[in-house]
Design a protein around this motif. Structure first.
Motif, PDB file in Angstrom:
ATOM      1  N   HIS A 193       0.824  -1.211   0.000  1.00 24.37           N
ATOM      2  CA  HIS A 193       0.000   0.000   0.000  1.00 24.37           C
ATOM      3  C   HIS A 193       0.859   1.263   0.000  1.00 24.37           C
ATOM      4  CE1 HIS A 193      -3.690   2.168   0.329  1.00 24.37           C
ATOM      5  NE2 HIS A 193      -3.371   2.718   1.482  1.00 24.37           N
ATOM      6  N   ASP A 194       1.987   1.261   0.720  1.00 25.49           N
ATOM      7  CA  ASP A 194       2.827   2.460   0.722  1.00 25.49           C
ATOM      8  C   ASP A 194       3.464   2.684  -0.647  1.00 25.49           C
ATOM      9  OD1 ASP A 194       4.311   0.128   1.294  1.00 25.49           O
ATOM     10  OD2 ASP A 194       5.908   1.251   2.272  1.00 25.49           O
ATOM     11  N   PHE A 195       3.812   1.611  -1.361  1.00 22.49           N
ATOM     12  CA  PHE A 195       4.358   1.772  -2.709  1.00 22.49           C
ATOM     13  C   PHE A 195       3.284   2.318  -3.648  1.00 22.49           C
ATOM     14  CE2 PHE A 195       8.072  -1.512  -2.663  1.00 22.49           C
ATOM     15  CZ  PHE A 195       8.646  -0.833  -1.606  1.00 22.49           C
ATOM     16  N   VAL A 233      -0.797  10.452   3.658  1.00 23.85           N
ATOM     17  CA  VAL A 233      -1.608   9.240   3.702  1.00 23.85           C
ATOM     18  C   VAL A 233      -1.077   8.391   4.853  1.00 23.85           C
ATOM     19  CG1 VAL A 233      -2.248   7.097   2.531  1.00 23.85           C
ATOM     20  CG2 VAL A 233      -2.187   9.247   1.251  1.00 23.85           C
ATOM     21  N   VAL A 234      -1.987   8.006   5.744  1.00 25.28           N
ATOM     22  CA  VAL A 234      -1.632   7.150   6.878  1.00 25.28           C
ATOM     23  C   VAL A 234      -2.319   5.819   6.671  1.00 25.28           C
ATOM     24  CG1 VAL A 234      -1.667   6.906   9.385  1.00 25.28           C
ATOM     25  CG2 VAL A 234      -1.455   9.184   8.349  1.00 25.28           C
ATOM     26  N   MET A 235      -1.592   4.744   6.923  1.00 22.03           N
ATOM     27  CA  MET A 235      -2.141   3.419   6.635  1.00 22.03           C
ATOM     28  C   MET A 235      -1.750   2.413   7.716  1.00 22.03           C
ATOM     29  SD  MET A 235       0.378   3.131   3.361  1.00 22.03           S
ATOM     30  CE  MET A 235       0.676   4.909   3.318  1.00 22.03           C
ATOM     31  N   ASP A 236      -2.512   1.331   7.739  1.00 21.81           N
ATOM     32  CA  ASP A 236      -2.180   0.177   8.573  1.00 21.81           C
ATOM     33  C   ASP A 236      -2.402  -1.048   7.696  1.00 21.81           C
ATOM     34  OD1 ASP A 236      -1.492  -1.439  10.719  1.00 21.81           O
ATOM     35  OD2 ASP A 236      -3.543  -1.526  11.469  1.00 21.81           O
ATOM     36  N   GLY A 237      -1.329  -1.644   7.255  1.00 22.38           N
ATOM     37  CA  GLY A 237      -1.446  -2.717   6.285  1.00 22.38           C
ATOM     38  C   GLY A 237      -2.036  -2.181   4.993  1.00 22.38           C
ATOM     39  N   GLU A 238      -3.121  -2.757   4.559  1.00 23.01           N
ATOM     40  CA  GLU A 238      -3.757  -2.330   3.308  1.00 23.01           C
ATOM     41  C   GLU A 238      -4.850  -1.292   3.534  1.00 23.01           C
ATOM     42  OE1 GLU A 238      -2.450  -3.313   0.443  1.00 23.01           O
ATOM     43  OE2 GLU A 238      -0.997  -4.295   1.765  1.00 23.01           O
ATOM     44  N   ARG A 239      -5.120  -0.935   4.806  1.00 22.70           N
ATOM     45  CA  ARG A 239      -6.191   0.020   5.111  1.00 22.70           C
ATOM     46  C   ARG A 239      -5.632   1.430   5.237  1.00 22.70           C
ATOM     47  NH1 ARG A 239      -8.594  -0.480  10.169  1.00 22.70           N
ATOM     48  NH2 ARG A 239      -6.638  -1.370  10.898  1.00 22.70           N
ATOM     49  N   GLU A 240      -6.346   2.378   4.651  1.00 18.05           N
ATOM     50  CA  GLU A 240      -6.010   3.777   4.851  1.00 18.05           C
ATOM     51  C   GLU A 240      -6.715   4.250   6.117  1.00 18.05           C
ATOM     52  OE1 GLU A 240      -5.608   5.756   1.120  1.00 18.05           O
ATOM     53  OE2 GLU A 240      -6.232   7.655   2.013  1.00 18.05           O
ATOM     54  N   LEU A 259      -9.390   8.279  10.874  1.00 18.56           N
ATOM     55  CA  LEU A 259      -9.670   8.643  12.262  1.00 18.56           C
ATOM     56  C   LEU A 259      -8.480   8.290  13.159  1.00 18.56           C
ATOM     57  CD1 LEU A 259     -11.848   9.599  14.314  1.00 18.56           C
ATOM     58  CD2 LEU A 259     -12.499   7.186  14.545  1.00 18.56           C
ATOM     59  N   LEU A 260      -8.054   9.242  13.974  1.00 20.98           N
ATOM     60  CA  LEU A 260      -6.960   9.049  14.934  1.00 20.98           C
ATOM     61  C   LEU A 260      -5.724   8.440  14.270  1.00 20.98           C
ATOM     62  CD1 LEU A 260      -9.051   7.641  17.927  1.00 20.98           C
ATOM     63  CD2 LEU A 260      -8.267   9.999  17.591  1.00 20.98           C
ATOM     64  N   PRO A 261      -5.214   9.083  13.230  1.00 20.57           N
ATOM     65  CA  PRO A 261      -4.114   8.481  12.460  1.00 20.57           C
ATOM     66  C   PRO A 261      -2.828   8.297  13.267  1.00 20.57           C
ATOM     67  CG  PRO A 261      -4.470  10.760  11.811  1.00 20.57           C
ATOM     68  CD  PRO A 261      -5.623  10.389  12.687  1.00 20.57           C
ATOM     69  N   ASN A 262      -2.561   9.176  14.238  1.00 21.28           N
ATOM     70  CA  ASN A 262      -1.305   9.051  14.996  1.00 21.28           C
ATOM     71  C   ASN A 262      -1.325   7.851  15.939  1.00 21.28           C
ATOM     72  OD1 ASN A 262       1.337  10.085  15.467  1.00 21.28           O
ATOM     73  ND2 ASN A 262       0.642  10.935  17.417  1.00 21.28           N
ATOM     74  N   ILE A 263      -2.513   7.329  16.215  1.00 14.68           N
ATOM     75  CA  ILE A 263      -2.634   6.141  17.067  1.00 14.68           C
ATOM     76  C   ILE A 263      -2.887   4.888  16.229  1.00 14.68           C
ATOM     77  CG2 ILE A 263      -4.081   5.032  18.829  1.00 14.68           C
ATOM     78  CD1 ILE A 263      -4.549   7.807  20.019  1.00 14.68           C
ATOM     79  N   ARG A 264      -3.723   5.014  15.193  1.00 15.14           N
ATOM     80  CA  ARG A 264      -4.172   3.834  14.452  1.00 15.14           C
ATOM     81  C   ARG A 264      -3.342   3.517  13.212  1.00 15.14           C
ATOM     82  NH1 ARG A 264      -9.310   4.673  12.400  1.00 15.14           N
ATOM     83  NH2 ARG A 264      -9.553   2.433  12.207  1.00 15.14           N
ATOM     84  N   GLY A 265      -2.468   4.426  12.817  1.00 13.66           N
ATOM     85  CA  GLY A 265      -1.688   4.204  11.602  1.00 13.66           C
ATOM     86  C   GLY A 265      -0.305   3.647  11.907  1.00 13.66           C
ATOM     87  N   SER A 266       0.108   2.613  11.197  1.00 14.10           N
ATOM     88  CA  SER A 266       1.432   2.028  11.424  1.00 14.10           C
ATOM     89  C   SER A 266       2.491   2.606  10.494  1.00 14.10           C
ATOM     90  CB  SER A 266       1.378   0.509  11.278  1.00 14.10           C
ATOM     91  OG  SER A 266       0.907   0.149   9.990  1.00 14.10           O
ATOM     92  N   VAL A 267       2.049   3.153   9.349  1.00 15.43           N
ATOM     93  CA  VAL A 267       2.974   3.752   8.382  1.00 15.43           C
ATOM     94  C   VAL A 267       2.362   5.044   7.859  1.00 15.43           C
ATOM     95  CG1 VAL A 267       4.052   3.472   6.101  1.00 15.43           C
ATOM     96  CG2 VAL A 267       3.971   1.538   7.676  1.00 15.43           C
TER      97      VAL A 267
END
Length: 199
Positions: free
Chosen positions: A10-12, A173-180, A183-191
């Motif tokens: 997803h980041d690529f 763009v903030v993501m966690d795995g394949e999900r964008e 909401l609360l990106p600084n807590i829920r986003g891994s990349v």
């Protein structure tokens, strides 16, 4: 990763969406050239990868990519100002010794820069710290004693850095795995991935 047989990270895909077809790109810390090859194939981008490891240089050459062996912390003096449309630093920021210098050099040689990094504020990382351990995750896969990562940051840290260094954030763009994550990106986003330019 074989991009022909595997789903695109997803980041690529996020980075590629920001690169206009035919752009000149410089991929810093390009690793084995997977992202640069993807940009070449999907966006007809052309340019160079830069990495320090012999094995990564060889892997890039085998993919038919232009690659230069260089220590990013030594600067980008071999490149003229404004010589690239995009300078990319994907999942490498945290391993840089001189972050201010590296980002200043990215914005000197590129019209825009794209920076993607693991978010240290991600909730799973916070839980591990609260449990008394340094975080280990798919995006931070190393143990404390063998990690190349020396400057971990959160989304808020990076955005404060941009504000104090006169850098304009064009997109995030903030993501966690394949999900964008919205909401609360600084807590829920891994990349997180940012498109930035000089302010």
């Amino acid at each position: 990763m074989n991009m022909e047989n595997a789903k695109v990270r997803h980041d690529f895909a996020t980075i590629a969406a920001w690169v206009k077809p035919g752009s000149r790109v410089l991929d810093l810390g390009c690793g084995d050239g997977t992202l640069l090859k993807y940009l070449k194939d999907s966006r007809q981008a052309h340019g160079y990868g830069v990495d320090i490891k012999d094995a990564n240089i060889l892997a890039c050459v085998k993919k038919g990519l232009n690659v230069i062996q260089n220590d990013l912390d030594a600067g980008l003096s071999g490149f003229e100002a404004g010589s690239f449309d995009h300078v990319i630093l994907s999942q490498t920021l945290q391993a840089m010794k001189h972050i201010e210098q590296v980002i200043a050099e990215m914005l000197r040689v590129g019209k825009e820069a794209i920076v993607a990094f693991p978010n240290f504020g991600y909730w799973r990382h916070r839980v591990q710290v609260l449990q008394g351990r340094m975080p280990v995750s798919p995006n931070l896969p190393y143990q404390w004693h063998d990690t190349p990562n020396i400057h971990l940051c959160t989304l808020k840290d990076f955005e404060a850095f941009c504000a104090t260094h006169g850098i304009r954030i064009l997109e995030r763009v903030v993501m966690d795995g394949e999900r964008e994550i919205g909401l609360l990106p600084n807590i829920r986003g891994s990349v997180a991935a940012y498109r930035i330019e000089r302010g």
